[in-house]
Write an enzyme that holds these catalytic residues in place. Sequence first.
Site, short mmCIF file in Angstrom:
data_model
loop_
_atom_site.label_atom_id
_atom_site.label_comp_id
_atom_site.label_asym_id
_atom_site.label_seq_id
_atom_site.Cartn_x
_atom_site.Cartn_y
_atom_site.Cartn_z
CG ASP A 1 -68.60 -16.29 10.11
OD1 ASP A 1 -68.23 -16.26 11.30
OD2 ASP A 1 -69.32 -15.41 9.60
CB SER A 2 -63.91 -17.69 13.50
OG SER A 2 -64.30 -19.00 13.87
CG ASP B 1 -71.16 -18.84 12.33
OD1 ASP B 1 -72.10 -18.82 13.15
OD2 ASP B 1 -70.02 -18.41 12.60
CE LYS C 1 -72.21 -18.21 15.96
NZ LYS C 1 -71.78 -16.99 15.25
CD GLU D 1 -71.79 -12.11 12.77
OE1 GLU D 1 -71.76 -10.90 12.47
OE2 GLU D 1 -70.77 -12.83 12.75
CD GLU E 1 -67.53 -12.18 18.84
OE1 GLU E 1 -68.34 -12.81 18.12
OE2 GLU E 1 -66.35 -11.97 18.52
O1 KIV Z 1 -67.32 -17.62 13.92
C1 KIV Z 1 -67.12 -17.88 15.12
O2 KIV Z 1 -66.20 -18.61 15.50
C2 KIV Z 1 -68.03 -17.29 16.10
C3 KIV Z 1 -67.60 -17.31 17.54
C4 KIV Z 1 -66.52 -16.33 17.74
C5 KIV Z 1 -68.73 -17.11 18.46
O3 KIV Z 1 -69.05 -16.79 15.74
#
Ligand code: KIV
Length: 267
Positions: free
Chosen positions: A50-51, A89, A118, A120, A185
């Site tokens: 989600d970056s 994510d 993934k 958090e 992280e």
């Molecule tokens: O969203 C993302 O790119 C991430 C990485 C920084 C691990 O969660």
Amino acid sequence: MNHSTVKPLSVTDLSSMKQRGEKISCLTAYDASFSALIDHVGIDIMLVGDSLGMTIQGHDTTLPVTITDMIYHTQCVSRARKRTFIIADLPFMSYPTPIAAAENAAKLIQLGGAQMIKLEGAKSNIVSFLVEQGIPVCGHLGLLPQHINQLGNYTVQGKNTVEAEKILADAYQLEQSGAALLVLECIPAQLAKAISMKLSIPVIGIGAGIDCDGQVLVLQDVLNIGITKRPRFSKDFMRQAENIESAISAYHQAVKQAQFPTNDHSF
Ligand code: KIV
């Protein structure tokens, strides 16, 4: 449809890599062109992170990213992939309850083509529910970008004993709940080392030192094309590369040969 004879890596392939001490390379990807290139280079995992809210959409945080955005980008990535394992994510507020988490994770898998999702935080109840439904889960501890409004800034986590012990206990709990992978992280390298040694599942670090089982970076940081300042724990692999493919390849080799990260990229 992908008719290639090359089979995508599986979660058991990743687990075998940890068991035989082979470092796991992971890079974020958000579109088909980079997916094809990253796959061609041989990176083990692509994370549709989600970056993308920051790198692709230009937001200040990951918070505005929606499940619809994540499905779209995961589709783009999975269409062009042959071998590389795909994690997507679950974005902010898409997993407030186990049912919501399962419904949104199913979209990333069924519509997007992700092999694992993934999420958090220390959300063991959600992880165990997803795993019961047959959904492979990657946990994410340490710095949690979806909690930025509570944290105030993107800073190293787990620096004091109380915080460090909590991260270690949460990591163990996530593994016990069925998580098959864990991202750490921005935590001290010594803490990440202790967690990687304690857990049987692969631990992938970003700003977490050399002793994790693998490393992940944001693609734009590796290519030094981000619109915000590159974090200290990342490295500009374009600097000594002839082109984008060789920069991604240099990152992959550096991870595989345990040459990245160095102390300069660790805490
Ligand atoms: O969203 C993302 O790119 C991430 C990485 C920084 C691990 O969660």
